[in-house]
Design a protein around this motif. Structure first.
Motif, PDB file in Angstrom:
ATOM      1  N   HIS A 148       4.785  19.330  -7.987  1.00 54.07           N
ATOM      2  CA  HIS A 148       4.407  18.304  -8.958  1.00 54.07           C
ATOM      3  C   HIS A 148       3.869  18.904 -10.242  1.00 54.07           C
ATOM      4  CE1 HIS A 148       4.941  15.283  -5.906  1.00 54.07           C
ATOM      5  NE2 HIS A 148       4.175  15.970  -5.102  1.00 54.07           N
ATOM      6  N   SER A 190       1.137  13.776 -17.356  1.00 60.47           N
ATOM      7  CA  SER A 190      -0.017  12.918 -17.097  1.00 60.47           C
ATOM      8  C   SER A 190       0.400  11.463 -17.242  1.00 60.47           C
ATOM      9  CB  SER A 190      -1.118  13.197 -18.107  1.00 60.47           C
ATOM     10  OG  SER A 190      -1.473  14.541 -18.068  1.00 60.47           O
ATOM     11  N   GLU A 191      -0.349  10.585 -16.575  1.00 62.43           N
ATOM     12  CA  GLU A 191      -0.052   9.169 -16.749  1.00 62.43           C
ATOM     13  C   GLU A 191      -0.347   8.792 -18.195  1.00 62.43           C
ATOM     14  OE1 GLU A 191      -2.790   7.207 -14.060  1.00 62.43           O
ATOM     15  OE2 GLU A 191      -4.200   6.907 -15.688  1.00 62.43           O
ATOM     16  N   MET A 196       6.498  19.293   0.816  1.00 58.36           N
ATOM     17  CA  MET A 196       5.905  18.689  -0.381  1.00 58.36           C
ATOM     18  C   MET A 196       6.641  19.176  -1.627  1.00 58.36           C
ATOM     19  SD  MET A 196       1.918  18.318  -1.123  1.00 58.36           S
ATOM     20  CE  MET A 196       1.353  19.324   0.240  1.00 58.36           C
ATOM     21  N   ARG A 255      -9.343   8.536 -18.454  1.00 63.56           N
ATOM     22  CA  ARG A 255     -10.073   7.704 -17.479  1.00 63.56           C
ATOM     23  C   ARG A 255     -11.556   8.040 -17.518  1.00 63.56           C
ATOM     24  NH1 ARG A 255      -6.952   7.698 -11.770  1.00 63.56           N
ATOM     25  NH2 ARG A 255      -4.931   6.942 -12.486  1.00 63.56           N
ATOM     26  N   TRP A 283      -2.612  12.094   0.810  1.00 66.51           N
ATOM     27  CA  TRP A 283      -2.576  13.552   0.963  1.00 66.51           C
ATOM     28  C   TRP A 283      -1.208  14.148   0.732  1.00 66.51           C
ATOM     29  CZ3 TRP A 283      -7.184  15.757   1.157  1.00 66.51           C
ATOM     30  CH2 TRP A 283      -8.263  14.956   1.541  1.00 66.51           C
ATOM     31  N   GLY A 284      -0.235  13.314   0.409  1.00 68.42           N
ATOM     32  CA  GLY A 284       1.115  13.826   0.216  1.00 68.42           C
ATOM     33  C   GLY A 284       1.318  14.524  -1.111  1.00 68.42           C
ATOM     34  N   GLY A 285       0.317  14.520  -1.952  1.00 73.54           N
ATOM     35  CA  GLY A 285       0.436  15.153  -3.253  1.00 73.54           C
ATOM     36  C   GLY A 285       1.049  14.224  -4.262  1.00 73.54           C
ATOM     37  N   GLY A 286       1.115  14.683  -5.488  1.00 79.39           N
ATOM     38  CA  GLY A 286       1.741  13.894  -6.531  1.00 79.39           C
ATOM     39  C   GLY A 286       0.847  12.831  -7.129  1.00 79.39           C
ATOM     40  N   LYS A 317      -3.084  19.952 -17.472  1.00 81.76           N
ATOM     41  CA  LYS A 317      -3.998  19.421 -18.489  1.00 81.76           C
ATOM     42  C   LYS A 317      -5.435  19.414 -17.977  1.00 81.76           C
ATOM     43  CE  LYS A 317      -4.474  15.111 -20.882  1.00 81.76           C
ATOM     44  NZ  LYS A 317      -3.802  13.850 -21.222  1.00 81.76           N
ATOM     45  N   MET A 318      -5.598  19.018 -16.708  1.00 77.34           N
ATOM     46  CA  MET A 318      -6.948  18.982 -16.127  1.00 77.34           C
ATOM     47  C   MET A 318      -7.540  20.385 -16.084  1.00 77.34           C
ATOM     48  SD  MET A 318      -7.935  17.430 -12.435  1.00 77.34           S
ATOM     49  CE  MET A 318      -7.250  18.753 -11.477  1.00 77.34           C
ATOM     50  N   PHE A 329     -12.870  11.069 -15.589  1.00 77.05           N
ATOM     51  CA  PHE A 329     -12.527  12.353 -16.206  1.00 77.05           C
ATOM     52  C   PHE A 329     -13.443  12.639 -17.401  1.00 77.05           C
ATOM     53  CE2 PHE A 329      -9.313  15.166 -18.444  1.00 77.05           C
ATOM     54  CZ  PHE A 329      -9.528  16.225 -17.574  1.00 77.05           C
ATOM     55  N   GLN A 361      -2.660  11.666  -9.210  1.00 74.25           N
ATOM     56  CA  GLN A 361      -3.532  12.227 -10.241  1.00 74.25           C
ATOM     57  C   GLN A 361      -4.853  11.471 -10.251  1.00 74.25           C
ATOM     58  OE1 GLN A 361      -1.242  11.823 -13.811  1.00 74.25           O
ATOM     59  NE2 GLN A 361       0.117  13.516 -13.297  1.00 74.25           N
ATOM     60  N   PRO A 362      -5.855  11.978  -9.496  1.00 71.50           N
ATOM     61  CA  PRO A 362      -7.116  11.244  -9.398  1.00 71.50           C
ATOM     62  C   PRO A 362      -7.770  11.011 -10.761  1.00 71.50           C
ATOM     63  CG  PRO A 362      -7.148  13.237  -8.035  1.00 71.50           C
ATOM     64  CD  PRO A 362      -5.866  13.245  -8.762  1.00 71.50           C
ATOM     65  N   PHE A 363      -7.534  11.937 -11.704  1.00 67.87           N
ATOM     66  CA  PHE A 363      -8.131  11.781 -13.032  1.00 67.87           C
ATOM     67  C   PHE A 363      -7.138  11.198 -14.041  1.00 67.87           C
ATOM     68  CE2 PHE A 363     -11.165  15.351 -11.897  1.00 67.87           C
ATOM     69  CZ  PHE A 363     -12.239  14.485 -11.749  1.00 67.87           C
ATOM     70  N   GLY A 364      -5.931  10.890 -13.557  1.00 72.41           N
ATOM     71  CA  GLY A 364      -4.935  10.393 -14.492  1.00 72.41           C
ATOM     72  C   GLY A 364      -4.461  11.456 -15.450  1.00 72.41           C
ATOM     73  N   ALA A 365      -4.741  12.721 -15.111  1.00 71.80           N
ATOM     74  CA  ALA A 365      -4.284  13.831 -15.949  1.00 71.80           C
ATOM     75  C   ALA A 365      -3.518  14.793 -15.056  1.00 71.80           C
ATOM     76  CB  ALA A 365      -5.472  14.540 -16.584  1.00 71.80           C
ATOM     77  N   SER A 366      -2.471  15.412 -15.588  1.00 67.44           N
ATOM     78  CA  SER A 366      -1.680  16.338 -14.782  1.00 67.44           C
ATOM     79  C   SER A 366      -2.517  17.566 -14.434  1.00 67.44           C
ATOM     80  CB  SER A 366      -0.432  16.757 -15.542  1.00 67.44           C
ATOM     81  OG  SER A 366      -0.797  17.569 -16.638  1.00 67.44           O
TER      82      SER A 366
END
Lengths: 117, 307
Positions: free
Chosen positions: A4, A9-10, A1, A82, B15-18, B28-29, A85, B20-25
């Motif tokens: 990252h 952030s997006e 892996m 989002r 599950w591979g990573g990378g 930042k999260m 969040f 952003q479920p919250f759209g934040a890095s």
């Protein structure tokens, strides 16, 4: 892996330019000025009882929450994140802090009554 | 089977990573989650103060009688100095947003300028807070502590409870601006004996004034208090001083660490670390912390100075 941790952030579309920043600044400044002016003048009419404290204090708290909203939503950009969040961050605060405030202030008032008996 | 392959592909995407479920890095999260916990810490302190304020409502000082000084200005100016401190902090928050904004556009010079100004604002706020502490610790007019630890003020009969400073009682002239002469309890007791029109009054909302006879009796076990510390407080209940030192001190520590973090990131910006990385999100992360410090001050300002 792969690592990252340095991925940004997006991107969320916020307002363009810097005009919105100064707009929020003027709002915060105006609200603070109103608070200070009310704190110095203390208008007689606002000292009447309201919700267990003076009307003036209620106004102070409402203005404070308004300032907090602008700082968090605009300066901290949470309003443009989002939805999941936004709720993850605000929900614990919105539930726990009023609860804690209610419990401790009620208890404090009761302790005062007991002490003065 | 085609289905199995699709499932496998989905699993590695999930599950591979990378992602952003919250759209934040991640960084930042995590900064947000830290701020969430810090907000709860601060609300714990402020509500604890609320508890004691409600318990000792009669002896709790009114902040506008406590913080009345402004640099270079004579006389009493309640709220003015904290208003200035609030203004400084809001302004440094604005410069921080401008730095983040410049970072989004990869505008290197913009980030340098606005972050630099943010750091200057942080130092100005810390300096103001030091000034505020200095005056709180040294005190203003001085007060008398009674046997039951109650704090009372000197006042002239018929002056509608206007506080007479210890300096004026002992020396007979008005207390000069910025004076911090220390007197002994003996000085005050003898001066009180000579000035028969002086009596004592309680602080806080009630402002009950004693008769001269009551005051003379109370003076037999009196102790002079000048300024505030963790053990005594000329402005009223000692817990007010404790919470003042603790809450504004904890906030000041946050401002200080914020300035330190800003300086570290500022140096990275100068060295071109983020230019190389291709984005300035680190500036945004310390920016979040810096805005949080401003946010806390908004509440400290209201619950210490206004309400």
């Amino acid at each position: 892996m792969s690592d990252h941790s340095n991925n940004p952030s997006e991107h969320h579309d916020g307002p363009e330019g810097t005009a919105w920043i100064w707009k929020v600044f003027w709002i915060l400044l105006a609200v603070t000025t109103v608070e200070v002016a009310l704190g110095i003048i203390k208008p007689e009419i606002l000292l009447s009882q309201f919700l267990g404290t003076s009307l003036l204090n209620v106004i102070f708290i409402v203005l404070t929450l308004a300032k907090a909203y602008y700082i968090v939503a605009e300066f901290m950009h949470l309003g443009h994140e989002r939805k999941n969040f936004i709720w993850t961050i605000t929900l614990p605060i919105v539930i726990l802090i009023p609860y804690l405030t209610f419990v401790l202030l009620t208890e404090g008032g009761y302790m005062g009554v007991l002490m003065n008996q | 089977m085609a289905n199995g392959a699709a499932l496998e592909q989905n699993t590695s995407a999930l599950w591979g990573g990378g992602r952003q479920p919250f759209g934040a890095s991640y960084g930042k999260m995590m900064m947000w989650f830290f701020l969430l916990s810090d907000a709860l810490t601060f609300s714990g302190f402020l509500t604890a103060m609320g508890l004691y304020r409600f318990k000792y409502e009669e002896t709790w000082p009114i902040a506008e009688n406590v913080f009345t000084h402004f640099p270079m200005l004579h006389g009493e100016h309640p709220l003015l100095f904290v208003a200035l401190m609030t203004f400084i902090l809001i302004l440094s928050s604005v410069t921080m947003v401008l730095a983040v904004n410049a970072g989004h556009k990869n505008n290197h010079n913009g980030v340098v300028l606005w972050m630099g100004l943010t750091i200057v604002g942080g130092f100005m706020f810390l300096g103001s807070q030091a000034w505020e502490w200095y005056h709180f610790i040294n005190g203003d007019k001085g007060a008398i502590q009674l046997e039951n630890n109650a704090i009372v003020y000197l006042t002239k009969a018929g002056s509608e409870g206007k506080i007479l400073s210890v300096y004026e009682l002992v020396t007979g002239v008005e207390k000069p601006h910025g004076d911090h002469t220390e007197f002994s309890t003996g000085d005050v007791v003898s001066a009180f004996g000579l000035n028969t029109d002086v009596t004592l009054r309680y602080p806080g909302k009630a402002e009950t004034t004693m008769t001269r006879e009551e005051a003379v009796k109370a003076f037999q076990t009196a102790k002079l208090i000048q300024g505030a510390s963790l053990r005594e407080n000329e402005y009223g209940n000692v817990l007010f001083a404790d919470f003042f030192f603790f809450v504004t001190g904890f906030h000041g520590t946050h401002v200080f660490s914020g300035v330190v973090l800003n300086i570290i990131i500022f140096i990275n910006v100068l060295m071109g670390t983020y230019k190389q990385r291709g984005h300035y999100e680190m500036v945004e992360k310390v920016g979040l912390y810096w805005h949080f410090v401003d946010l806390v001050w908004v509440f400290v300002f209201t619950f210490f100075y206004l309400v």
